[in-house]
Design a protein around this motif. Structure first.
Motif, PDB file in Angstrom:
ATOM      1  N   SER A  66       1.327   4.012  -3.164  1.00 48.57           N
ATOM      2  CA  SER A  66       1.127   5.459  -3.008  1.00 48.57           C
ATOM      3  C   SER A  66       2.274   6.236  -3.636  1.00 48.57           C
ATOM      4  O   SER A  66       2.064   7.244  -4.317  1.00 48.57           O
ATOM      5  CB  SER A  66       1.002   5.819  -1.521  1.00 48.57           C
ATOM      6  OG  SER A  66      -0.100   5.169  -0.939  1.00 48.57           O
ATOM      7  N   ILE A  91      -5.432   6.625  -3.888  1.00 51.37           N
ATOM      8  CA  ILE A  91      -4.524   6.253  -2.798  1.00 51.37           C
ATOM      9  C   ILE A  91      -5.309   5.887  -1.543  1.00 51.37           C
ATOM     10  O   ILE A  91      -5.023   4.881  -0.880  1.00 51.37           O
ATOM     11  CB  ILE A  91      -3.545   7.411  -2.512  1.00 51.37           C
ATOM     12  CG1 ILE A  91      -2.594   7.607  -3.705  1.00 51.37           C
ATOM     13  CG2 ILE A  91      -2.754   7.153  -1.230  1.00 51.37           C
ATOM     14  CD1 ILE A  91      -1.690   8.816  -3.575  1.00 51.37           C
ATOM     15  N   GLU A  92      -6.318   6.693  -1.224  1.00 51.80           N
ATOM     16  CA  GLU A  92      -7.126   6.411  -0.042  1.00 51.80           C
ATOM     17  C   GLU A  92      -7.836   5.065  -0.178  1.00 51.80           C
ATOM     18  O   GLU A  92      -7.911   4.286   0.769  1.00 51.80           O
ATOM     19  CB  GLU A  92      -8.155   7.530   0.153  1.00 51.80           C
ATOM     20  CG  GLU A  92      -9.025   7.348   1.389  1.00 51.80           C
ATOM     21  CD  GLU A  92     -10.060   8.451   1.532  1.00 51.80           C
ATOM     22  OE1 GLU A  92     -10.916   8.339   2.419  1.00 51.80           O
ATOM     23  OE2 GLU A  92     -10.023   9.414   0.720  1.00 51.80           O
ATOM     24  N   HIS A 104      -5.490   2.132   0.402  1.00 49.78           N
ATOM     25  CA  HIS A 104      -5.177   1.951   1.818  1.00 49.78           C
ATOM     26  C   HIS A 104      -6.346   1.359   2.604  1.00 49.78           C
ATOM     27  O   HIS A 104      -6.147   0.898   3.735  1.00 49.78           O
ATOM     28  CB  HIS A 104      -4.736   3.286   2.430  1.00 49.78           C
ATOM     29  CG  HIS A 104      -3.300   3.610   2.177  1.00 49.78           C
ATOM     30  ND1 HIS A 104      -2.290   3.236   3.020  1.00 49.78           N
ATOM     31  CD2 HIS A 104      -2.696   4.246   1.141  1.00 49.78           C
ATOM     32  CE1 HIS A 104      -1.120   3.643   2.546  1.00 49.78           C
ATOM     33  NE2 HIS A 104      -1.348   4.255   1.399  1.00 49.78           N
ATOM     34  N   GLN A 114       0.829  -1.213   0.000  1.00 53.91           N
ATOM     35  CA  GLN A 114       0.000   0.000   0.000  1.00 53.91           C
ATOM     36  C   GLN A 114       0.861   1.259   0.000  1.00 53.91           C
ATOM     37  O   GLN A 114       0.588   2.206  -0.744  1.00 53.91           O
ATOM     38  CB  GLN A 114      -0.940  -0.020   1.204  1.00 53.91           C
ATOM     39  CG  GLN A 114      -2.074  -1.020   1.066  1.00 53.91           C
ATOM     40  CD  GLN A 114      -2.830  -1.242   2.368  1.00 53.91           C
ATOM     41  OE1 GLN A 114      -2.260  -1.156   3.457  1.00 53.91           O
ATOM     42  NE2 GLN A 114      -4.117  -1.528   2.273  1.00 53.91           N
ATOM     43  N   HIS A 115       1.889   1.280   0.823  1.00 60.29           N
ATOM     44  CA  HIS A 115       2.763   2.461   0.866  1.00 60.29           C
ATOM     45  C   HIS A 115       3.544   2.607  -0.441  1.00 60.29           C
ATOM     46  O   HIS A 115       3.725   3.721  -0.942  1.00 60.29           O
ATOM     47  CB  HIS A 115       3.715   2.357   2.055  1.00 60.29           C
ATOM     48  CG  HIS A 115       3.048   2.551   3.382  1.00 60.29           C
ATOM     49  ND1 HIS A 115       2.551   3.763   3.802  1.00 60.29           N
ATOM     50  CD2 HIS A 115       2.770   1.686   4.382  1.00 60.29           C
ATOM     51  CE1 HIS A 115       2.013   3.648   4.997  1.00 60.29           C
ATOM     52  NE2 HIS A 115       2.133   2.393   5.379  1.00 60.29           N
ATOM     53  N   GLN A 164       1.985   8.863  -6.990  1.00 62.03           N
ATOM     54  CA  GLN A 164       2.443  10.248  -6.931  1.00 62.03           C
ATOM     55  C   GLN A 164       3.531  10.529  -7.954  1.00 62.03           C
ATOM     56  O   GLN A 164       3.769  11.686  -8.308  1.00 62.03           O
ATOM     57  CB  GLN A 164       2.949  10.553  -5.521  1.00 62.03           C
ATOM     58  CG  GLN A 164       1.857  10.518  -4.466  1.00 62.03           C
ATOM     59  CD  GLN A 164       2.411  10.604  -3.058  1.00 62.03           C
ATOM     60  OE1 GLN A 164       3.553  10.994  -2.856  1.00 62.03           O
ATOM     61  NE2 GLN A 164       1.607  10.230  -2.081  1.00 62.03           N
TER      62      GLN A 164
END
Length: 429
Positions: free
Chosen positions: A277, A315-316, A319, A273-274, A281
Motif C-alpha cells: 500500500s 490497494i483494496e 488487502h 500488504q501494508h 501511494q
C-alpha cells in the motif's frame, strides 16, 4: 484489544499523560513502535489495567526460555533505538513533540516487559504510584534515581525581587522566538522529513522524465503462496521443518510452542500488504501499475493494469488476497514479462516474494531467457524471507535484491526498490 494485567493499589501519576504520549507515538511512528506501549485504563474498584491491540497469549519475560528472552530484549532495543532516532530527527527540526517524547523510557525495567507472539510490550512505562502511599512513585526506567544532594533549596521558595521584573520582559521575546521557529518549520518543511512521515504530494519520479520518453512500464508480482501465512520472523530452517512435516503430525503438534510461534502474527502476508500500500501511494501517478498473483501451481493470475484513479481498488484488492498453496514464481515472471515491452521501452518488474519457485520450474533460467529477449526489462526482487533463493532473478536481469525480515523496514525497503527502478538514477544504469 485484550487486557494484559490488572493491578490493584496503583494509579497513574499523571492520568492524561499516557494518552497524550501515545497519540504522538502513533502520529510519528509505525505501529510496531506504537504497540510497544500498553494502554493504561482504570478498571473496576479503581484498579489500574494494562491493555494492548496485540493478539496472542501475554507472557512475562521471566516465563520465556533463555534464548527467547534474549530475542525479545534485542527486539525491544531495536524498537527503542528506532524511536530514539526519530526523536533526534524531530529535535533537529525543532518540533516541540520531541521534548514530550523524550520522557518515554529508553532503558525500561525488564520486570515490566511482556511478550505477545514474540512482540515486546511494556507496562508501567509512565510513572505510577501506590494509592496507599501516594508519595512513592514507581519510575518506568530501570536505572536508579541519583542520590539527593546534601543541600536542596525548597521548591516553594519565592523568586527573588530581582528576578520578578525580568520574567515579564522575557515572555514577549520567548513568544517571538516560538513564532519564528514555527515559520521556519512550515516554510522549509520539505527539508525535515522523518522515516515514517511522507507529505501527501511526495511520489517517486519516473525515469528519464522529458517530453518525448514515456515512463517505464511497471508490473509487480505479489506472492500469495501458503508460506506467506507464516510469521515474518520465520527462519528457513523453521519453514523447512514445518512443511516437511506430514499433515497428521502437524495437527498433533498444533499446541507446540515452535508451531505457535510460526503461525503467530504478524504474518508475511499482512506485512507485505501494508508495505505494498505504501509503495502504490508513492509511485508517480503517470505510471500504471500491473499486478500478478498466484493461484497455486496450476496458474498465475493477471489482476490487471491499474491507472492512478484505480489505485484505491488496487490497494483494496491486495488487502483481500488470501495466501494458499504453491509458489509458481517462474510462471509469474513469464506472465509479468508478457505485460511489458522491455525491448523498445524501459520496463520494471518488482517481485515481492518469500522464497524460490515451488512448482518444479527454474526461475533462474526463466530470468536469463527474459533478459535475452527483453534487454530493457529489469527485475528487482524484494525477499521478505531473506533467504536469497531468488537473487538470481535480479542478477540475470540487471536488477537489485532487497531482503529483510524486519517488519519495520520492509515498507521502506519496498519503496527503495521502487525508487531504484523509477528514479532518475535508473537512466544511468
Amino acid at each position: 484489544m485484550q487486557r494484559v494485567l490488572r493491578e490493584e493499589g496503583l494509579a497513574l501519576a499523571e492520568p492524561l499523560q499516557p494518552e497524550r504520549l501515545q497519540k504522538l507515538v502513533y502520529r510519528y511512528c509505525p505501529p510496531s513502535i506504537g504497540n510497544l506501549f500498553a494502554l493504561p485504563r482504570v478498571g473496576s474498584l479503581d484498579a489500574l489495567e494494562w491493555w494492548t491491540e496485540l493478539s496472542g497469549q501475554p507472557r512475562h519475560l521471566n516465563e520465556l526460555p533463555a534464548d527467547e528472552q534474549e530475542v525479545l530484549k534485542q527486539r525491544l532495543n531495536q524498537r527503542l533505538l528506532a524511536l530514539d532516532n526519530l526523536i533526534t530527527e524531530l529535535e533537529k527540526r525543532g518540533d516541540p513533540a520531541a521534548s514530550e517524547l523524550r520522557v518515554l523510557p529508553t532503558h525500561p525495567d525488564t520486570n515490566n516487559l511482556y511478550s505477545i507472539n514474540g512482540e515486546p510490550l511494556l507496562i508501567r512505562w509512565v510513572p505510577v504510584f501506590s494509592t496507599s502511599a501516594p508519595s512513592s512513585v514507581i519510575s518506568p526506567n530501570a536505572a536508579p534515581s541519583p542520590p539527593p544532594t546534601a543541600i536542596r533549596p525548597p521548591s516553594s521558595a519565592p523568586a527573588s525581587p530581582r528576578r520578578r521584573w525580568v520574567i515579564p520582559l522575557l515572555l514577549p521575546l520567548l513568544a517571538g522566538l516560538a513564532l519564528l521557529g514555527l515559520w521556519l518549520t512550515f516554510a522549509h518543511w520539505e527539508r525535515f522529513s522523518t522515516p515514517w512521515q511522507r507529505s501527501e504530494g511526495e511520489t517517486l519520479p519516473f525515469a528519464c522524465r522529458n517530453d518525448d520518453a514515456p515512463p517505464p512500464e511497471f508490473v509487480t508480482i505479489f506472492d500469495t503462496s501458503g508460506s506467506m501465512n507464516l510469521n515474518i520472523q520465520t527462519s528457513p530452517e523453521d519453514e523447512q521443518w514445518l512443511f516437511n512435516m506430514p499433515d497428521f503430525l502437524r495437527e498433533l503438534r498444533a499446541n507446540d510452542p515452535r508451531m505457535q510461534r510460526l503461525i503467530a502474527g504478524p504474518s508475511r502476508l499482512t506485512v507485505a500488504q501494508h508495505a505494498f500500500s505504501d509503495l502504490v501511494q508513492a509511485i508517480d501517478p503517470n505510471i500504471d501499475i500491473g499486478l500478478v498473483t498466484y493461484q497455486g501451481c496450476e496458474t498465475t493470475v493477471v489482476q490487471g493494469i491499474f491507472s492512478a484513479d484505480q489505485r484505491p481498488q488496487l490497494i483494496e484488492g491486495v488487502h483481500r488476497l488470501v495466501a494458499d498453496d504453491g509458489t509458481p514464481l517462474a510462471a509469474s515472471l513469464i506472465r509479468a514479462a508478457d505485460m511489458v515491452d522491455g525491448i523498445n521501452r524501459d520496463a520494471v518488474i518488482l517481485a515481492f516474494v518469500d522464497g524460490a519457485d515451488g512448482c518444479d520450474q527454474n526461475q533462474c533460467a526463466i530470468a536469463q531467457d527474459i533478459a535475452n529477449r527483453q534487454p530493457r526489462l529489469r527485475v528487482n526482487v524484494v525477499d521478505i524471507s531473506n533467504s536469497g533463493l531468488s537473487n538470481c532473478i535480479a542478477e540475470q536481469t540487471g536488477g537489485r535484491v532487497f531482503g529483510s525480515q524486519d517488519a519495520e523496514l520492509i515498507s521502506k525497503m519496498l519503496i527503495d526498490a521502487g525508487r531504484d527502478a523509477l528514479s532518475e538514477d535508473y537512466c544511468d544504469g
